[in-house]
Design an enzyme around this catalytic site. Sequence first.
Site, mmCIF file in Angstrom:
data_model
loop_
_atom_site.group_PDB
_atom_site.id
_atom_site.type_symbol
_atom_site.label_atom_id
_atom_site.label_comp_id
_atom_site.label_asym_id
_atom_site.label_seq_id
_atom_site.Cartn_x
_atom_site.Cartn_y
_atom_site.Cartn_z
ATOM 1 N N CYS A 60 6.836 56.216 -5.870
ATOM 2 C CA CYS A 60 6.247 55.726 -7.115
ATOM 3 C C CYS A 60 7.146 54.596 -7.632
ATOM 4 C CB CYS A 60 6.145 56.835 -8.153
ATOM 5 S SG CYS A 60 5.695 56.192 -9.782
ATOM 6 N N CYS A 79 8.809 55.246 -11.057
ATOM 7 C CA CYS A 79 9.909 56.224 -10.927
ATOM 8 C C CYS A 79 11.148 55.540 -10.352
ATOM 9 C CB CYS A 79 9.508 57.388 -10.024
ATOM 10 S SG CYS A 79 8.464 58.629 -10.818
ATOM 11 N N HIS A 90 7.445 61.422 -14.456
ATOM 12 C CA HIS A 90 6.244 60.977 -13.736
ATOM 13 C C HIS A 90 5.013 61.712 -14.248
ATOM 14 C CE1 HIS A 90 3.909 59.225 -10.467
ATOM 15 N NE2 HIS A 90 3.272 60.382 -10.467
ATOM 16 N N ASN A 132 -4.336 51.387 -19.200
ATOM 17 C CA ASN A 132 -5.410 51.395 -18.205
ATOM 18 C C ASN A 132 -5.422 52.777 -17.559
ATOM 19 O OD1 ASN A 132 -6.084 48.685 -18.601
ATOM 20 N ND2 ASN A 132 -4.530 48.001 -17.155
ATOM 21 N N HIS A 154 1.875 54.143 -18.265
ATOM 22 C CA HIS A 154 2.573 53.014 -18.881
ATOM 23 C C HIS A 154 1.687 52.391 -19.942
ATOM 24 C CE1 HIS A 154 0.413 51.561 -15.312
ATOM 25 N NE2 HIS A 154 0.196 50.439 -15.982
ATOM 26 N N HIS A 209 0.944 48.909 -21.786
ATOM 27 C CA HIS A 209 1.133 47.453 -21.777
ATOM 28 C C HIS A 209 1.269 46.963 -23.215
ATOM 29 C CE1 HIS A 209 -0.423 46.479 -17.609
ATOM 30 N NE2 HIS A 209 -0.948 47.691 -17.761
#
Length: 123
Positions: free
Chosen positions: A4, A7, A46, A96, A109, A111
């Site tokens: 990942c 990560c 994660h 997203n 995450h 943005h």
Amino acid sequence: MDNCIFCKIAAKQIPSKAIYEDDDLIAFHDINPAAPVHFLIVPKMHIPTLSDCNEAQQALLGKMMLLAPKLAKEQGCAYVNTGEGRGSGGFKTLFNTGPDGGQEVYHLHLHVIGGPHPWRGQR
Ligand code: 5GP
Ligand code: ZN
């Protein structure tokens, strides 16, 4: 999580242009910015998507959202409420989720996208 990318960034196994870090979160500039300011706020844990979150992530998600305007200010795209009209400056905050949501990296995450227009694909 093996393989990942976020990560690995959180673990400093691959480099990033970090702008913030604490025990829970790291924030770094997006490698392919959509606007003059484009950074990502990423939990070190994660979690694949926003849809994988539940009440256990309530505080973490709140922390991510509240960090966005602080870092946006540091990065020069604060929203300024002038008390009249729309004010000035500002930024987008975007999660997203899944393929139809345009998600490419399956590690949660946020943005933060801002700065003077034009932005990529936008006036
Ligand atoms: P998503 O489409 O999953 O919401 O967004 C993933 C974002 O991560 C994209 O904007 C992409 O440019 C960014 N990104 C992908 N790989 C890397 C990387 O290795 N380093 C950095 N800094 N950003 C990345
Ligand atoms: Zn991950």
